[in-house]
Enzyme design. Structure first.
Site, PDB file in Angstrom:
ATOM      1  N   GLU A  73      -2.967  -4.951  -2.907  1.00  0.00           N
ATOM      2  CA  GLU A  73      -3.344  -5.952  -4.294  1.00  0.00           C
ATOM      3  C   GLU A  73      -2.878  -5.334  -5.744  1.00  0.00           C
ATOM      4  O   GLU A  73      -2.812  -5.881  -6.348  1.00  0.00           O
ATOM      5  CB  GLU A  73      -4.618  -6.167  -3.525  1.00  0.00           C
ATOM      6  CG  GLU A  73      -4.647  -6.770  -2.738  1.00  0.00           C
ATOM      7  CD  GLU A  73      -5.253  -6.001  -1.166  1.00  0.00           C
ATOM      8  OE1 GLU A  73      -5.016  -4.880  -0.823  1.00  0.00           O
ATOM      9  OE2 GLU A  73      -5.686  -6.349   0.033  1.00  0.00           O
ATOM     10  N   CYS A 100      -3.733   0.568  -2.854  1.00  0.00           N
ATOM     11  CA  CYS A 100      -4.258  -0.482  -1.837  1.00  0.00           C
ATOM     12  C   CYS A 100      -2.750  -1.461  -2.560  1.00  0.00           C
ATOM     13  O   CYS A 100      -2.468  -1.569  -3.168  1.00  0.00           O
ATOM     14  CB  CYS A 100      -4.611  -1.179  -2.000  1.00  0.00           C
ATOM     15  SG  CYS A 100      -6.070  -0.811  -0.801  1.00  0.00           S
ATOM     16  N   ASN A 122       1.115  -1.371  -0.267  1.00  0.00           N
ATOM     17  CA  ASN A 122      -0.330  -0.060   0.036  1.00  0.00           C
ATOM     18  C   ASN A 122       1.121   1.205  -0.239  1.00  0.00           C
ATOM     19  O   ASN A 122       2.026   1.606   0.899  1.00  0.00           O
ATOM     20  CB  ASN A 122      -1.135   0.095   1.092  1.00  0.00           C
ATOM     21  CG  ASN A 122      -0.372  -0.172   2.312  1.00  0.00           C
ATOM     22  OD1 ASN A 122       0.834  -0.619   2.589  1.00  0.00           O
ATOM     23  ND2 ASN A 122      -1.074   0.359   3.555  1.00  0.00           N
TER      24      ASN A 122
HETATM   25  N1  THU Z   1      -5.384  -1.604   2.340  1.00  0.00           N
HETATM   26  C1  THU Z   1      -5.252  -1.930   1.761  1.00  0.00           C
HETATM   27  O1  THU Z   1      -3.700  -2.607   1.072  1.00  0.00           O
HETATM   28  N2  THU Z   1      -5.321  -3.179   1.353  1.00  0.00           N
HETATM   29  C2  THU Z   1      -7.330  -3.697   1.920  1.00  0.00           C
HETATM   30  O2  THU Z   1      -7.527  -4.026   0.870  1.00  0.00           O
HETATM   31  C3  THU Z   1      -7.423  -2.690   2.717  1.00  0.00           C
HETATM   32  C4  THU Z   1      -6.724  -1.570   3.234  1.00  0.00           C
HETATM   33  C5  THU Z   1      -4.806  -0.158   2.762  1.00  0.00           C
HETATM   34  C6  THU Z   1      -4.848   1.000   2.434  1.00  0.00           C
HETATM   35  C7  THU Z   1      -4.118   2.165   3.263  1.00  0.00           C
HETATM   36  O3  THU Z   1      -3.220   2.652   2.980  1.00  0.00           O
HETATM   37  C8  THU Z   1      -4.458   1.245   4.895  1.00  0.00           C
HETATM   38  O4  THU Z   1      -4.607  -0.162   4.503  1.00  0.00           O
HETATM   39  C9  THU Z   1      -6.020   1.906   5.582  1.00  0.00           C
HETATM   40  O5  THU Z   1      -6.067   1.826   5.384  1.00  0.00           O
END
Ligand code: THU
Length: 132
Positions: A57, A55, A44
């Site tokens: 993914e 994110c 992320n």
């Molecule tokens: N986040 C992800 O990278 N993947 C997810 O599926 C859920 C949320 C990250 C986004 C943000 O940087 C942090 O987690 C908090 O929401």
């Protein structure tokens, strides 16, 4: 566990230190194997303008696509937490775009694992066929 899956899990864990998450302090990383055989990982990446954050993914998938890889069948998500974390809705839509058959495996710092098909996480998705 197969060696290939073990490698993916290891890659997801190793990438976690690259997470740029000074705002949420929530480090997420992901890894997938492209059809070229290479493993692509992503983290992320946050921004002071919160809505611009990406994110883990989607970072991993976009990295694979940018390198010319396309189809993949397994996406591993790692968080340094006590329980596994499922992909957010936006990421489910992106996973579904590129891997309708994908298995999504979430791992963490305990033995708990979440494993789902993307079709379970996002049934009746909106996709390319909806334009026809
Ligand atoms: N986040 C992800 O990278 N993947 C997810 O599926 C859920 C949320 C990250 C986004 C943000 O940087 C942090 O987690 C908090 O929401």
């Amino acid at each position: 566990m197969t060696k290939q899956l073990e490698q993916l899990k290891q890659s997801a864990r190793e990438a976690n230190r690259h997470s740029y998450s000074p705002y949420s302090q929530f480090k997420v990383s992901a890894a997938l194997r492209g059809d070229d055989g290479n493993i692509y990982s992503g983290v992320n990446v946050e921004n002071a303008s919160f809505g611009l954050s990406n994110c883990a993914e989607r970072s991993a998938i976009f990295s694979a696509l940018s390198a010319g890889a396309s189809s993949f069948d397994t996406l591993v998500i790692y968080t340094p937490t006590a329980t596994p974390v499922s992909p957010c809705g936006a990421c489910r839509q992106v996973i579904s775009e590129f891997a309708k058959q994908a298995t999504v495996i979430s791992i963490c710092d305990s033995d708990q694992v979440r494993q789902h098909q993307i079709s379970e996480l996002l049934p009746a998705d909106f996709d390319l066929n909806d334009y026809r």
